[in-house]
Design a protein around this motif. Structure first.
Motif, PDB file in Angstrom:
ATOM      1  N   SER A  32      -7.842  -1.081  -4.955  1.00 21.13           N
ATOM      2  CA  SER A  32      -8.026  -0.025  -3.960  1.00 21.13           C
ATOM      3  C   SER A  32      -8.908   1.101  -4.468  1.00 21.13           C
ATOM      4  O   SER A  32      -9.016   1.351  -5.668  1.00 21.13           O
ATOM      5  N   ASN A  59      -9.125   5.152  -3.508  1.00 21.39           N
ATOM      6  CA  ASN A  59      -8.237   6.122  -2.895  1.00 21.39           C
ATOM      7  C   ASN A  59      -8.856   7.505  -2.912  1.00 21.39           C
ATOM      8  O   ASN A  59      -9.595   7.847  -3.831  1.00 21.39           O
ATOM      9  N   THR A  67       0.808  -1.212   0.000  1.00 20.73           N
ATOM     10  CA  THR A  67       0.000   0.000   0.000  1.00 20.73           C
ATOM     11  C   THR A  67       0.836   1.254   0.000  1.00 20.73           C
ATOM     12  O   THR A  67       0.307   2.339  -0.114  1.00 20.73           O
ATOM     13  N   THR A 125      -8.032  11.836  -1.370  1.00 19.69           N
ATOM     14  CA  THR A 125      -7.135  12.801  -0.755  1.00 19.69           C
ATOM     15  C   THR A 125      -7.967  13.884  -0.076  1.00 19.69           C
ATOM     16  O   THR A 125      -8.898  14.402  -0.695  1.00 19.69           O
ATOM     17  N   HIS A 177      -3.202  10.744   2.503  1.00 18.13           N
ATOM     18  CA  HIS A 177      -4.169  10.099   1.615  1.00 18.13           C
ATOM     19  C   HIS A 177      -4.880   9.015   2.419  1.00 18.13           C
ATOM     20  O   HIS A 177      -4.352   8.518   3.409  1.00 18.13           O
ATOM     21  N   ARG A 229      -7.282   5.283   2.058  1.00 15.51           N
ATOM     22  CA  ARG A 229      -7.432   4.175   1.115  1.00 15.51           C
ATOM     23  C   ARG A 229      -8.313   3.089   1.711  1.00 15.51           C
ATOM     24  O   ARG A 229      -8.229   2.785   2.895  1.00 15.51           O
TER      25      ARG A 229
END
Length: 187
Positions: A71, A73, A23, A75, A56, A58
């Motif tokens: 994943s 993701n 990751t 931000t 970030h 996830r």
């Protein structure tokens, strides 16, 4: 509808330490990130990645394959623009960073609607994997379907009559995605 024949062998699930290793670096998140606040949710995990002031979040599925991670993701300050990504271990360190190919991709949750888009195959210099960043016109709809689904299927069109098929469990995706969103909003 398409076949659910997996393109990679389905082996034992990764340990949490192996999960953390997979990751840490992605093309969008180049560098070695510190993993914080990892939590298991069935076959999924949610976590925070930090490097200095950069942060970030996830949600990942690392259960279905020993060499691939799917994943979602996000931000902080851009929580409304999550992206989906697949990382595949190549066991060979990549010499260059860049997008090496763009191919059509189909994504199917359970027996629902086939979401069509493209996958950008990306390599990162010094990284032993490649990434397929999924670009779908209806990412929010896909995420909604994932929350209530059981199985996510991908078909990557490498060439005419040459497809990769991957199947990922959605057990725990709802909780992992909800926690990822909460962590993202917390900034």
């Amino acid at each position: 509808m398409f076949s659910s024949r997996p393109f990679l062998s389905c082996l034992m699930p990764l340990s949490l330490s192996a999960l953390m290793g997979m990751t840490l670096a992605t093309p969008a998140l180049a560098g070695s990130y510190n993993v914080d606040d990892a939590r298991a949710h069935g076959d999924w995990h949610s976590l925070v990645l930090r490097l200095g002031n950069e942060r970030h979040v996830r949600a990942i599925e690392q259960h279905s394959y020993s060499d691939s991670v799917f994943s979602v993701n996000a931000t902080p300050d851009a929580c409304d623009r999550p992206w989906l990504e697949l990382r595949v271990e190549l066991d060979e360190v990549q010499a260059e960073t860049g997008t090496v190919n763009r191919v059509p991709v189909d994504l199917l949750i359970d027996e629902g609607w086939v979401h069509q888009g493209r996958a950008e195959f990306i390599t990162e210099r010094g990284n032993s994997g490649f990434y397929a960043r999924l670009v779908l016109p209806d990412t929010d709809e896909v995420l909604d379907e994932m929350r209530g689904g059981e199985t996510l299927r991908l078909r990557l069109h490498r060439a005419e009559d040459d497809h990769w098929f991957l199947v990922f469990s959605l057990d725990g995706a709802d909780a992992a995605l909800a926690r990822m969103e909460t962590l993202c909003r917390a900034g």
